[in-house]
Design a protein around this motif. Structure first.
Motif, short mmCIF file in Angstrom:
data_model
loop_
_atom_site.label_atom_id
_atom_site.label_comp_id
_atom_site.label_asym_id
_atom_site.label_seq_id
_atom_site.Cartn_x
_atom_site.Cartn_y
_atom_site.Cartn_z
N GLY A 1 0.85 -1.22 -0.05
CA GLY A 1 -0.04 -0.01 0.03
C GLY A 1 0.88 1.02 -0.05
O GLY A 1 2.06 1.16 0.49
N SER A 2 0.43 2.21 -0.39
CA SER A 2 1.27 3.64 -0.58
C SER A 2 1.55 3.98 1.14
O SER A 2 2.39 4.91 1.40
N ASP A 3 0.56 3.62 1.95
CA ASP A 3 0.70 3.97 3.30
C ASP A 3 2.12 3.51 3.87
O ASP A 3 2.72 4.01 4.47
N ILE B 1 4.37 14.21 -3.99
CA ILE B 1 3.16 14.51 -4.70
C ILE B 1 2.46 13.11 -4.54
O ILE B 1 2.86 12.25 -5.26
N ASP B 2 1.34 13.21 -3.71
CA ASP B 2 0.59 11.86 -3.61
C ASP B 2 -0.48 11.63 -4.63
O ASP B 2 -1.62 12.35 -4.38
N GLU B 3 -0.33 11.00 -5.77
CA GLU B 3 -1.25 10.94 -6.67
C GLU B 3 -2.35 9.57 -6.40
O GLU B 3 -2.32 8.70 -7.53
N ALA B 4 -2.86 9.35 -5.13
CA ALA B 4 -3.41 8.07 -5.15
C ALA B 4 -4.83 8.27 -6.04
O ALA B 4 -5.37 7.09 -6.57
N TYR B 5 -5.31 9.27 -6.49
CA TYR B 5 -6.61 9.33 -7.32
C TYR B 5 -6.18 9.88 -8.77
O TYR B 5 -6.80 10.12 -9.49
N ALA B 6 -4.92 9.27 -9.40
CA ALA B 6 -4.37 9.45 -10.51
C ALA B 6 -5.41 9.01 -11.56
O ALA B 6 -5.62 9.53 -12.68
N ARG C 1 2.20 6.67 -5.77
CA ARG C 1 0.91 6.32 -6.49
C ARG C 1 0.35 4.85 -5.93
O ARG C 1 1.24 4.25 -4.75
N THR C 2 -0.74 4.54 -5.84
CA THR C 2 -1.22 3.44 -5.45
C THR C 2 -2.04 2.70 -6.43
O THR C 2 -2.57 3.54 -7.12
N VAL C 3 -2.29 1.30 -6.52
CA VAL C 3 -3.25 0.79 -7.40
C VAL C 3 -4.78 0.65 -6.54
O VAL C 3 -5.52 0.12 -7.09
N SER C 4 -4.92 0.98 -5.33
CA SER C 4 -5.81 0.79 -4.49
C SER C 4 -7.23 1.54 -5.15
O SER C 4 -8.39 0.95 -5.29
N LYS C 5 -7.02 2.96 -5.61
CA LYS C 5 -8.35 3.44 -6.02
C LYS C 5 -8.69 3.07 -7.40
O LYS C 5 -9.90 3.41 -7.87
N MET C 6 -7.75 2.56 -8.11
CA MET C 6 -7.87 2.09 -9.63
C MET C 6 -9.03 0.66 -9.34
O MET C 6 -9.40 0.52 -10.30
C1 LIG Z 1 -6.06 6.09 0.02
C2 LIG Z 1 -5.03 7.19 -0.01
C3 LIG Z 1 -3.63 6.62 0.29
C4 LIG Z 1 -3.60 5.14 0.50
O1 LIG Z 1 -3.40 4.17 -0.34
P1 LIG Z 1 -3.09 2.63 0.05
O2 LIG Z 1 -2.11 2.66 -1.22
O3 LIG Z 1 -4.28 1.76 -0.03
O4 LIG Z 1 -2.33 2.66 1.16
C5 LIG Z 1 -2.72 7.35 0.03
N1 LIG Z 1 -2.79 8.78 -0.10
C6 LIG Z 1 -4.01 9.21 -0.12
C7 LIG Z 1 -4.18 10.61 -0.15
C8 LIG Z 1 -5.22 8.71 -0.12
O5 LIG Z 1 -6.44 9.12 -0.27
#
Ligand SMILES: *Cc1c(COP(=O)(O)O)cnc(C)c1O
Length: 363
Positions: free
Chosen positions: A93-95, A193-198, A219-224
């Protein structure tokens, strides 16, 4: 064992700053329409699921996974527009990458800086790592950056690490790119720059990684649509990535995640179709919400919308939605700028209709 003993043990040994916070709370969502956690509501077509399961059958779980996830890293580089000069680091996770970044630079006098309201994990992880957190307030009118306040804070606190979510969570807006560049240039330390919502916006800083020594993109693949896999990645200059990599626990990306994420990326078009559907629904949801009496909706470039309810009613409306089987996030009380606010994740058209119907009835 006596209650008293455990109490004494905790008081004596658990760090006061840990005792002072509450654990990240995830409400029980069983049986509810889940519009609280920015998940993609769509599952995989059955042929794809079968193909994936056939692949998983070939995986040997008795062996440790590839320590660097080398094959997955190559796939991500090719798939996510990562510049050739940049290197990638994978996180559970990006966390986990936020935590690795903090561990790399932490120290009692070291500062993590972000904006408020923002993503809560920046503050929590700064605390876990024994760092000081500074949250610079966003402008109350439109949640844009307060540049004089930010530049002043950079000067005063000399932050080791700055996190800026682009788009921002929980507000959904994009900050002005020239202002972000300005911060990267003025910052003494690393800017992430946290692009979780890219997947839900056309804007990104990924192609600028390598232009500055201190710019990194998360980046993360979570939101995609792969939240269950727990996979994030950090792009940045190779040498800097190499330092952060030293804080990584061995084998942090399990073998099922490595194989599954690579498989999913080979079928990227399916996820693009899903995220495009979510973007279209976001537009529709926003339109309907904007016409609702007493509700203020904030424009969003993410897969959620921030809403302000009539004064004093957010808690009651949140509870009413829940009683009617819909879970959204209650933000009232989380921050002064979020009074009376709820955050709704964009779901399927049917889920969104149900939400709109119940909300209208409650209002
Ligand atoms: C959801 C979110 C994350 C965490 O994503 P994971 O990869 O699921 O840990 C990180 N940054 C922001 C801004 C988010 O909203």
């Amino acid at each position: 064992m006596k209650e008293q003993d455990i109490g004494n043990l905790i008081e004596h040994w658990v760090r006061p700053e840990i005792r002072a916070i509450s654990a990240y709370h995830v409400p029980d969502a069983s049986g509810l329409v889940k519009l609280d956690a920015m998940e993609n509501p769509y599952t995989w077509p059955s042929e794809l699921r079968e193909e994936w399961l056939a692949l998983l059958r070939t995986v040997d779980v008795n062996r440790y996974p590839d320590p660097q996830g080398a094959s997955l890293v190559e796939r991500l580089k090719g798939n996510m527009g990562v510049p050739a000069s940049a290197e990638l680091l994978l996180g559970n996770g990006s966390d986990e990458l936020i935590q690795m970044l903090a561990m790399t630079v932490s120290g009692p006098s070291r500062v993590v800086l972000s904006v408020d309201p923002g993503f809560v994990m920046y503050r929590m992880i700064a605390t876990f790592c024994g760092m000081k957190y500074i949250g610079v307030p966003l402008k109350a009118s439109d949640f844009s950056l307060d540049m004089p306040a930010l530049l002043q804070a950079l000067d005063q606190y000399q932050p080791a690490l700055i996190f800026l979510a682009y788009p921002n969570n929980p507000t959904g807006n994009l900050f002005a790119p020239d202002q972000l560049s300005r911060i990267v240039e003025a910052a003494p330390g690393i800017v992430v720059i946290d692009e979780a919502y890219a997947p839900f916006t056309d804007h990104s800083f990924m192609d600028r990684v390598g232009d500055y020594p201190n710019l990194m993109v998360l980046r993360t693949v979570s939101k995609m649509g792969l939240a269950g896999l727990r996979l994030g990645f950090l792009a940045g200059p190779e040498q800097l990535i190499g330092e952060i990599d030293k804080t990584r626990l061995p084998y942090n990306i399990n073998v099922l995640t490595q194989v599954s994420a690579e498989f999913a990326l080979q079928h990227r078009a399916i996820f693009d179709d899903q995220t495009n559907a979510i973007r279209a629904e976001r537009g529709r949801l926003f339109q309907v919400l904007s016409r609702m009496e007493g509700v203020t909706s904030y424009p969003s470039e993410a897969n959620f919308i921030l809403l302000r309810m009539p004064e004093g009613r957010a808690g009651e409306i949140h509870a009413g939605l829940r009683e009617n089987g819909i879970l959204v996030k209650l933000l009232d009380g989380a921050h002064a700028a979020l009074n009376d606010c709820l955050r709704v994740t964009v779901g399927t058209p049917e889920e969104n209709d149900r939400f709109l119907q119940v909300l209208a009835a409650l209002l």
